[in-house]
Design an enzyme around this catalytic site. Structure first.
Site, PDB file in Angstrom:
ATOM      1  N   ASP A 101       0.851  -1.185   0.000  1.00 29.80           N
ATOM      2  CA  ASP A 101       0.000   0.000   0.000  1.00 29.80           C
ATOM      3  C   ASP A 101       0.892   1.241   0.000  1.00 29.80           C
ATOM      4  O   ASP A 101       1.757   1.359  -0.873  1.00 29.80           O
ATOM      5  CB  ASP A 101      -0.930  -0.080   1.227  1.00 29.80           C
ATOM      6  CG  ASP A 101      -1.927   1.057   1.335  1.00 29.80           C
ATOM      7  OD1 ASP A 101      -2.810   1.133   0.475  1.00 29.80           O
ATOM      8  OD2 ASP A 101      -1.834   1.839   2.287  1.00 29.80           O
ATOM      9  N   TYR A 229      -1.883  10.598   2.948  1.00 32.89           N
ATOM     10  CA  TYR A 229      -2.962  11.287   2.237  1.00 32.89           C
ATOM     11  C   TYR A 229      -2.678  12.742   1.919  1.00 32.89           C
ATOM     12  O   TYR A 229      -2.879  13.194   0.788  1.00 32.89           O
ATOM     13  CB  TYR A 229      -4.270  11.116   3.017  1.00 32.89           C
ATOM     14  CG  TYR A 229      -4.596   9.660   3.175  1.00 32.89           C
ATOM     15  CD1 TYR A 229      -5.017   8.899   2.088  1.00 32.89           C
ATOM     16  CD2 TYR A 229      -4.403   9.010   4.392  1.00 32.89           C
ATOM     17  CE1 TYR A 229      -5.255   7.538   2.212  1.00 32.89           C
ATOM     18  CE2 TYR A 229      -4.646   7.650   4.520  1.00 32.89           C
ATOM     19  CZ  TYR A 229      -5.066   6.921   3.423  1.00 32.89           C
ATOM     20  OH  TYR A 229      -5.288   5.572   3.527  1.00 32.89           O
ATOM     21  N   HIS A 289      -7.003  -6.315  -0.867  1.00 34.03           N
ATOM     22  CA  HIS A 289      -5.932  -5.340  -0.619  1.00 34.03           C
ATOM     23  C   HIS A 289      -4.968  -5.811   0.466  1.00 34.03           C
ATOM     24  O   HIS A 289      -3.819  -5.380   0.494  1.00 34.03           O
ATOM     25  CB  HIS A 289      -6.556  -3.997  -0.232  1.00 34.03           C
ATOM     26  CG  HIS A 289      -5.607  -2.851  -0.258  1.00 34.03           C
ATOM     27  ND1 HIS A 289      -4.891  -2.501  -1.390  1.00 34.03           N
ATOM     28  CD2 HIS A 289      -5.240  -1.953   0.697  1.00 34.03           C
ATOM     29  CE1 HIS A 289      -4.132  -1.452  -1.130  1.00 34.03           C
ATOM     30  NE2 HIS A 289      -4.323  -1.103   0.128  1.00 34.03           N
TER      31      HIS A 289
END
Length: 311
Positions: A101, A229, A289
């Site tokens: 990720d 983010y 994921h």
């Protein structure tokens, strides 16, 4: 897992938590979100058993690692510089880097900056993508896409603040285990997408959830919301964006990342190899994921085969 050792090391002015097991050529595991060193528990034991030294740090501001003085100023380059300092501290001249990720970003960033220090790169769930301005068309994503929401200062904090840490981690694990892009309506927040009665994925136990919750209760979410983010637009800071080391991409075929507009085509057509020429791509048919936790034996075999091929 009880043989995994834990230590705190001074890295660039912060005390970082590092989990470690085994001896031999070094393999550094870089976690994603809402993951932590514990996400690699199956892989660490397996690669140590295969004759390698497994090292899994908690990033600065994550889990048991110390918070930086100003979490909102943390960058991806900080994670790369922390990794370099950690390897120098341990006296490790060359390493395999495994990223899941968000961990794929510093893994490849490190390989771009220091190819002489990298034996190979393995990423799970995310291929090499260009940094800086979004590499995929923003207008094609749903308006309430979770990354957009969490990039807004204060929005995720308010959303998460309605729940305890354990519930936040549980909800994100459930959302990210699906095969659709997590996106909220205008009258919803991301946490509202998970009904309280929704069970955990069958491969993720209540004990696992408790471990994650304890670690995130220690660190909170200030740094994790900044990186990845709110730091996503940061570029690599290099002119040559071709990765010069061998690489492996492991993708679960049911990973929601495949639904990013343009992502499936980018991977399946081989466009990604414009940037990573020596790349193998392997698919796990039922994988989501969190493929390394869902199918640890299969993922361990893929990782160890790559390590032994390029040692």
């Amino acid at each position: 897992m009880e043989n995994i050792q834990h230590k705190y090391v001074d890295v660039r002015g912060l005390k970082l938590h590092v989990a470690e097991i085994g001896t031999g050529s070094a393999v550094v595991f870089l976690h994603g979100f809402p993951e932590i060193w514990y996400s690699w528990r199956h892989q660490m034991v397996a690669v140590a058993g295969a004759g390698f030294r497994a090292i899994a740090p908690d990033y600065r501001g994550y889990g048991l690692s110390q918070q930086p003085p100003e979490p909102e100023k943390t960058t991806f380059r900080d994670l790369v510089d922390d990794l370099l300092a950690l390897l120098d501290l341990f006296g490790i001249p060359k390493v395999f880097v495994v990223g899941k990720d968000l961990g794929g970003r510093p893994a490849y960033h490190f390989a771009l900056l220091y190819p002489q220090r990298v034996s190979g790169v393995i990423t799970l769930g995310v291929p090499f993508v260009l940094a800086g301005p979004q590499p995929f068309p923003l207008q094609s994503f749903p308006k309430g896409f979770y990354m957009f929401r969490w990039q807004e200062p204060g929005r995720a904090e308010k959303d998460f603040g309605r729940f305890d840490v354990k519930t936040v981690v549980k909800n994100i694990y459930i959302l990210f285990s699906g095969s659709e892009l997590p996106a909220a309506r205008e009258d919803q927040e991301i946490m509202d997408l998970v009904h309280p009665s929704t069970p955990l994925p069958p491969w993720f136990s209540e004990d696992d959830l408790a471990n994650y919750a304890n670690l995130y209760e220690n660190s909170g979410f200030r740094t994790p919301l900044q990186v990845p983010y709110r730091a996503w637009q940061e570029d690599y800071g290099v002119s040559d964006l071709q990765v010069k080391v061998p690489a492996l991409l492991i993708m679960g075929e049911k990973d929601y990342v495949y639904k990013f507009p343009g992502m499936a085509e980018y991977i399946t057509t081989g466009k990604v190899k414009d940037y990573v020429p020596d790349l193998e791509i392997t698919y796990v048919p039922e994988g989501t994921h969190f493929v390394q936790e869902q199918f640890p034996d299969q993922v361990n075999q893929l990782i160890i085969a790559f390590l032994k091929k390029h040692i």
